[in-house]
Design a protein around this motif. Structure first.
Motif, PDB file in Angstrom:
ATOM      1  N   LYS A   1     -22.079  20.896 -32.047  1.00 19.93           N
ATOM      2  CA  LYS A   1     -22.060  19.918 -33.139  1.00 19.93           C
ATOM      3  C   LYS A   1     -22.855  18.683 -32.761  1.00 19.93           C
ATOM      4  O   LYS A   1     -23.120  18.422 -31.593  1.00 19.93           O
ATOM      5  N   GLU A   2     -23.195  17.900 -33.780  1.00 19.21           N
ATOM      6  CA  GLU A   2     -23.923  16.669 -33.533  1.00 19.21           C
ATOM      7  C   GLU A   2     -22.965  15.575 -33.050  1.00 19.21           C
ATOM      8  O   GLU A   2     -21.763  15.616 -33.307  1.00 19.21           O
ATOM      9  N   ARG A   3     -23.548  14.611 -32.358  1.00 19.24           N
ATOM     10  CA  ARG A   3     -22.750  13.471 -31.910  1.00 19.24           C
ATOM     11  C   ARG A   3     -22.297  12.684 -33.140  1.00 19.24           C
ATOM     12  O   ARG A   3     -23.097  12.417 -34.042  1.00 19.24           O
ATOM     13  N   GLU A   4     -21.029  12.299 -33.163  1.00 23.54           N
ATOM     14  CA  GLU A   4     -20.491  11.603 -34.325  1.00 23.54           C
ATOM     15  C   GLU A   4     -19.786  10.313 -33.934  1.00 23.54           C
ATOM     16  O   GLU A   4     -19.206  10.193 -32.851  1.00 23.54           O
TER      17      GLU A   4
ATOM     18  N   TRP B   1     -26.006   4.268 -23.391  1.00 24.00           N
ATOM     19  CA  TRP B   1     -24.941   5.274 -23.420  1.00 24.00           C
ATOM     20  C   TRP B   1     -24.400   5.531 -22.015  1.00 24.00           C
ATOM     21  O   TRP B   1     -25.118   5.438 -21.028  1.00 24.00           O
TER      22      TRP B   1
ATOM     23  N   GLN C   1     -18.946  14.253 -29.107  1.00 22.30           N
ATOM     24  CA  GLN C   1     -19.769  15.412 -29.420  1.00 22.30           C
ATOM     25  C   GLN C   1     -19.061  16.678 -28.962  1.00 22.30           C
ATOM     26  O   GLN C   1     -18.782  16.840 -27.772  1.00 22.30           O
TER      27      GLN C   1
ATOM     28  N   LEU D   1     -24.543   5.402 -36.824  1.00 16.30           N
ATOM     29  CA  LEU D   1     -25.580   6.355 -36.430  1.00 16.30           C
ATOM     30  C   LEU D   1     -25.841   6.285 -34.930  1.00 16.30           C
ATOM     31  O   LEU D   1     -26.057   5.203 -34.384  1.00 16.30           O
ATOM     32  N   PRO D   2     -25.841   7.419 -34.237  1.00 18.27           N
ATOM     33  CA  PRO D   2     -26.114   7.404 -32.796  1.00 18.27           C
ATOM     34  C   PRO D   2     -27.444   6.743 -32.445  1.00 18.27           C
ATOM     35  O   PRO D   2     -27.542   6.060 -31.421  1.00 18.27           O
ATOM     36  N   ASP D   3     -28.445   6.914 -33.283  1.00 20.22           N
ATOM     37  CA  ASP D   3     -29.770   6.351 -32.991  1.00 20.22           C
ATOM     38  C   ASP D   3     -29.776   4.828 -32.995  1.00 20.22           C
ATOM     39  O   ASP D   3     -30.726   4.214 -32.496  1.00 20.22           O
TER      40      ASP D   3
END
Length: 123
Positions: free
Chosen positions: A43-46, A113, A39, A106-108
């Motif tokens: 920006k979004e986590r990728e 983590w 991340q 997808l992070p979800d």
């Protein structure tokens, strides 16, 4: 209980290399896939990369294919991310993830983590 601890981040010049390490210290043996995300500020986590528990299958984001390599030592509950030919665009906080369910990109989909390790690439 999953306890993911990342290490190996740092400051490197463009074209350089770093090796990230993630240890799952909460379990004696894991049969789960593990992954790396990143991340950047604003920006979004990728998704970056993922690996099956046996290490037989690996998956990469297009942006890192050919430059990054994910590997693991399942007996040690450790996953690695070898990063070569680093670019300034790779600058981000890198997270280790475990316990996926669903679309691994997808992070979800990931239930556990680490705290992250900072990678900064200077031009």
């Amino acid at each position: 209980q999953v306890q993911l601890v990342e290490s190996g981040g740092g400051l490197v010049q463009a074209g350089g290399s770093l090796r990230l390490t993630c240890v799952d210290s909460g379990r004696t043996f894991s049969r789960d896939p593990m992954g790396w995300f990143r991340q950047a500020p604003g920006k979004e986590r990728e998704f970056v990369a993922a690996i099956t528990w046996s290490g037989g299958s690996t998956f990469y984001a297009d942006s890192v294919k050919g430059r990054f390599t994910i590997s693991r030592d399942s007996a040690k509950n450790t996953v690695y991310l070898q990063m070569n030919s680093l670019k300034p665009g790779d600058t981000a906080l890198y997270y280790c993830a475990a316990d996926p369910e669903g679309d691994y990109k997808l992070p979800d989909a990931w239930g556990s983590w680490g705290q992250g390790t900072q990678v900064t690439v200077s031009s």
